[in-house]
Design a protein around this motif. Structure first.
Motif, PDB file in Angstrom:
ATOM      1  N   SER A 114      14.324   0.378   1.626  1.00 30.24           N
ATOM      2  CA  SER A 114      14.846   1.914   1.857  1.00 30.24           C
ATOM      3  C   SER A 114      14.132   2.251   0.527  1.00 30.24           C
ATOM      4  CB  SER A 114      16.391   1.419   1.621  1.00 30.24           C
ATOM      5  OG  SER A 114      16.511   0.581   0.263  1.00 30.24           O
ATOM      6  N   SER A 115      13.663   0.607  -0.188  1.00 31.75           N
ATOM      7  CA  SER A 115      12.431   1.365  -1.239  1.00 31.75           C
ATOM      8  C   SER A 115      11.091   1.452  -0.778  1.00 31.75           C
ATOM      9  CB  SER A 115      12.704   0.500  -2.609  1.00 31.75           C
ATOM     10  OG  SER A 115      12.405  -1.090  -1.877  1.00 31.75           O
ATOM     11  N   ALA A 116      10.822   1.034  -0.534  1.00 25.25           N
ATOM     12  CA  ALA A 116       9.723   1.077   0.338  1.00 25.25           C
ATOM     13  C   ALA A 116       9.400   1.249   1.572  1.00 25.25           C
ATOM     14  CB  ALA A 116       8.565  -0.374   1.153  1.00 25.25           C
ATOM     15  N   SER A 117      10.295   2.324   2.245  1.00 26.27           N
ATOM     16  CA  SER A 117      10.466   3.456   3.101  1.00 26.27           C
ATOM     17  C   SER A 117       8.735   5.127   2.567  1.00 26.27           C
ATOM     18  CB  SER A 117      11.381   3.572   3.835  1.00 26.27           C
ATOM     19  OG  SER A 117      11.966   4.577   2.771  1.00 26.27           O
ATOM     20  N   ALA A 118       9.004   5.517   1.836  1.00 32.22           N
ATOM     21  CA  ALA A 118       8.736   6.498   0.955  1.00 32.22           C
ATOM     22  C   ALA A 118       6.961   5.665   1.053  1.00 32.22           C
ATOM     23  CB  ALA A 118       9.034   6.593   0.323  1.00 32.22           C
ATOM     24  N   GLU A 119       7.102   4.790   0.735  1.00 31.47           N
ATOM     25  CA  GLU A 119       6.277   4.623   0.550  1.00 31.47           C
ATOM     26  C   GLU A 119       5.238   4.378   2.193  1.00 31.47           C
ATOM     27  OE1 GLU A 119       3.479   4.218  -1.793  1.00 31.47           O
ATOM     28  OE2 GLU A 119       5.440   4.810  -3.773  1.00 31.47           O
ATOM     29  N   LEU A 120       5.985   3.297   2.556  1.00 34.78           N
ATOM     30  CA  LEU A 120       5.123   2.466   3.597  1.00 34.78           C
ATOM     31  C   LEU A 120       4.928   4.268   4.783  1.00 34.78           C
ATOM     32  CD1 LEU A 120       4.123   1.250   5.218  1.00 34.78           C
ATOM     33  CD2 LEU A 120       6.015  -0.203   5.891  1.00 34.78           C
ATOM     34  N   LEU A 121       6.096   5.016   4.580  1.00 33.81           N
ATOM     35  CA  LEU A 121       5.810   6.388   5.552  1.00 33.81           C
ATOM     36  C   LEU A 121       5.101   7.556   5.093  1.00 33.81           C
ATOM     37  CD1 LEU A 121       9.229   6.892   6.272  1.00 33.81           C
ATOM     38  CD2 LEU A 121       8.065   5.904   8.102  1.00 33.81           C
TER      39      LEU A 121
END
Length: 163
Positions: A17-24
């Motif tokens: 969840s914390s990396a999702s915005a970055e990866l997306l």
């Protein structure tokens, strides 16, 4: 870079969840660079995008089938090449892709969204798939289309999309 460290730290803590915005928000070339630089593994990227499809596809019905185990196997192969220093010539190292269901993919059912081709599993890849794999891309599965690609809004398919 700061962005790469933040992304790597998020995945090391296994916090999708914390990396999702970055990866997306990363472009394909950025994902490949992060994989080649080992700030994230191809396997983690693949797991993340499979999870995205599994949790969100009900909104659009765009994906006909996922090939989870095959994709994770491909990702582990990319990670192995990265560890062995052989990923320099992989411009798409670890980049997850979905393929339209009218393009042949060896070992993955290919139906062109037609019930008449149900069960057809091509013995070989289409040239485009072979080239994508040689570049390091990872096939997650197959996407919907009008039956045999004849149409423009997927109303003539066993599973109409919701777009």
């Amino acid at each position: 870079t700061m962005r790469a460290r933040r992304l790597a730290n998020s995945f090391q803590r296994s916090s999708f969840s914390s990396a999702s915005a970055e990866l997306l928000n990363l472009h394909a070339v950025e994902i490949a660079r992060h994989v080649r630089e080992r700030s994230i593994s191809a396997e983690k990227v693949t797991e993340f995008f499979i999870e995205q499809v599994e949790t969100r596809d009900h909104e659009t019905c765009a994906v006909l089938r996922l090939s989870r185990e095959r994709a994770l196997e491909q990702a582990r192969g990319i990670d192995s090449k990265v560890r062995d220093g052989l990923a320099g010539d992989l411009p798409l190292a670890g980049v997850p892709i979905l393929i339209k269901d009218n393009i042949c993919t060896a070992g993955i059912e290919t139906t062109a969204a037609s019930s008449s081709l149900r069960g057809f599993i091509p013995p070989t890849n289409a040239t485009v798939i072979s080239r994508l794999h040689l570049a390091g891309a990872i096939t997650l599965g197959k996407t919907n289309l009008d039956e045999f690609g004849m149409g423009s809004h997927t109303s003539h398919t066993p599973v109409p999309t919701l777009n």
